[in-house]
Design a protein around this motif. Sequence first.
Motif, PDB file in Angstrom:
ATOM      1  N   LEU A   1       0.842  -1.205   0.000  1.00  0.00           N
ATOM      2  CA  LEU A   1       0.000   0.000   0.000  1.00  0.00           C
ATOM      3  C   LEU A   1       0.873   1.249   0.000  1.00  0.00           C
ATOM      4  O   LEU A   1       0.575   2.224  -0.695  1.00  0.00           O
ATOM      5  CB  LEU A   1      -0.949   0.007   1.205  1.00  0.00           C
ATOM      6  CG  LEU A   1      -1.844   1.234   1.325  1.00  0.00           C
ATOM      7  CD1 LEU A   1      -2.720   1.407   0.086  1.00  0.00           C
ATOM      8  CD2 LEU A   1      -2.686   1.157   2.581  1.00  0.00           C
ATOM      9  N   ALA A   2       1.954   1.219   0.746  1.00  0.00           N
ATOM     10  CA  ALA A   2       2.875   2.364   0.773  1.00  0.00           C
ATOM     11  C   ALA A   2       3.457   2.624  -0.615  1.00  0.00           C
ATOM     12  O   ALA A   2       3.592   3.777  -1.035  1.00  0.00           O
ATOM     13  CB  ALA A   2       3.995   2.115   1.782  1.00  0.00           C
TER      14      ALA A   2
ATOM     15  N   ILE B   1       0.749   4.359  -2.682  1.00  0.00           N
ATOM     16  CA  ILE B   1       0.610   5.765  -2.283  1.00  0.00           C
ATOM     17  C   ILE B   1       1.761   6.583  -2.849  1.00  0.00           C
ATOM     18  O   ILE B   1       1.564   7.664  -3.418  1.00  0.00           O
ATOM     19  CB  ILE B   1       0.529   5.888  -0.746  1.00  0.00           C
ATOM     20  CG1 ILE B   1      -0.789   5.276  -0.247  1.00  0.00           C
ATOM     21  CG2 ILE B   1       0.674   7.339  -0.303  1.00  0.00           C
ATOM     22  CD1 ILE B   1      -0.846   5.084   1.258  1.00  0.00           C
ATOM     23  N   ARG B   2       2.963   6.066  -2.729  1.00  0.00           N
ATOM     24  CA  ARG B   2       4.158   6.740  -3.240  1.00  0.00           C
ATOM     25  C   ARG B   2       4.036   6.946  -4.754  1.00  0.00           C
ATOM     26  O   ARG B   2       4.346   8.016  -5.276  1.00  0.00           O
ATOM     27  CB  ARG B   2       5.380   5.884  -2.912  1.00  0.00           C
ATOM     28  CG  ARG B   2       6.659   6.365  -3.528  1.00  0.00           C
ATOM     29  CD  ARG B   2       7.744   5.329  -3.282  1.00  0.00           C
ATOM     30  NE  ARG B   2       9.009   5.783  -3.801  1.00  0.00           N
ATOM     31  CZ  ARG B   2      10.010   4.985  -4.085  1.00  0.00           C
ATOM     32  NH1 ARG B   2       9.905   3.693  -3.898  1.00  0.00           N
ATOM     33  NH2 ARG B   2      11.128   5.461  -4.548  1.00  0.00           N
TER      34      ARG B   2
END
Length: 106
Positions: free
Chosen positions: A35-36, A39-40
């Motif tokens: 998920l990170a 988002i990035r």
Amino acid sequence: MNTNHWFMWAILSACFAALTAIFAKVGLRQVNSDLATLIRTVIIVFVLSLVVWGLGKWQNPLLLSGKTWLFLTLSALATGASWLCYFRALQLGQASQVAPIDKLSV
């Protein structure tokens, strides 16, 4: 663009890569690494869109050759896989251990 400035851009790349490891390690504390990465990526798309448009570098991507599309697609897939693995490694290990191994890619 003057090709003699490659070294300056390479140094800036290394500096930003160092910040990436530090910021990502802190940012991964309370979120899944996949998920990170998403988002990035969304943030990168937004910022790069502003940069390309703001610098007047936009051109119709449909006018690019098939070969260009093929290799940019392959590069994007490799980049995405690299980011997923990098963020997973950062979540599991120390940035001081992960980042030097990541830099062995060349």
